[in-house]
Write an enzyme that holds these catalytic residues in place. Structure first.
Site, PDB file in Angstrom:
ATOM      1  N   GLU A 186      -4.313   2.463  -4.619  1.00  0.00           N
ATOM      2  CA  GLU A 186      -2.956   2.496  -4.424  1.00  0.00           C
ATOM      3  C   GLU A 186      -2.460   1.387  -3.716  1.00  0.00           C
ATOM      4  O   GLU A 186      -1.184   1.114  -3.307  1.00  0.00           O
ATOM      5  CB  GLU A 186      -2.489   3.939  -3.523  1.00  0.00           C
ATOM      6  CG  GLU A 186      -2.856   3.696  -1.908  1.00  0.00           C
ATOM      7  CD  GLU A 186      -4.271   3.985  -1.494  1.00  0.00           C
ATOM      8  OE1 GLU A 186      -4.428   3.686  -0.323  1.00  0.00           O
ATOM      9  OE2 GLU A 186      -5.112   4.208  -2.371  1.00  0.00           O
ATOM     10  N   ASP A 219       0.863  -1.230  -0.048  1.00  0.00           N
ATOM     11  CA  ASP A 219       0.007  -0.010   0.069  1.00  0.00           C
ATOM     12  C   ASP A 219       0.849   1.235  -0.080  1.00  0.00           C
ATOM     13  O   ASP A 219       1.897   1.339   0.899  1.00  0.00           O
ATOM     14  CB  ASP A 219      -0.810   0.033   1.234  1.00  0.00           C
ATOM     15  CG  ASP A 219      -2.089   0.994   1.288  1.00  0.00           C
ATOM     16  OD1 ASP A 219      -2.885   1.043   0.534  1.00  0.00           O
ATOM     17  OD2 ASP A 219      -1.783   1.998   1.774  1.00  0.00           O
TER      18      ASP A 219
END
Length: 90
Positions: free
Chosen positions: A46, A3
């Site tokens: 993301e 992440d």
């Protein structure tokens, strides 16, 4: 799983075009630091997922550290000021 840290802030401060550039660079760093048989994909937003067939915990940690270091060392240039980003993997 991986992440990009504080990605919303990157988009908010530097804009979505810069955020897209960050995602492209992160994808490149992941690709360049995985083993030939590994599979990486964007999971959403993301987040990325990496499949490391046959890797034990130590081998997976080494790949993750190479990716993390590569992204931490990358400078992003923007008219509002240069910036860095980081990624969490686990």
């Amino acid at each position: 799983m991986a992440d990009v840290d504080n990605f919303k802030n990157t988009n908010d401060v530097y804009g979505h075009v810069a955020g897209d550039g960050v995602l492209r660079e992160v994808a490149t760093a992941i690709k360049n630091n995985c083993r030939a048989l590994d599979v990486a994909a964007r999971y959403g937003g993301e987040e990325f997922i990496l499949m490391l067939p046959g890797a034990n915990a130590d081998e997976a940690a080494k790949v993750a550290e190479k990716i993390r270091k590569s992204i931490n060392e990358k400078a992003f240039f923007h008219e509002k000021g240069d910036f860095h980003t980081s990624i969490s993997l686990g």
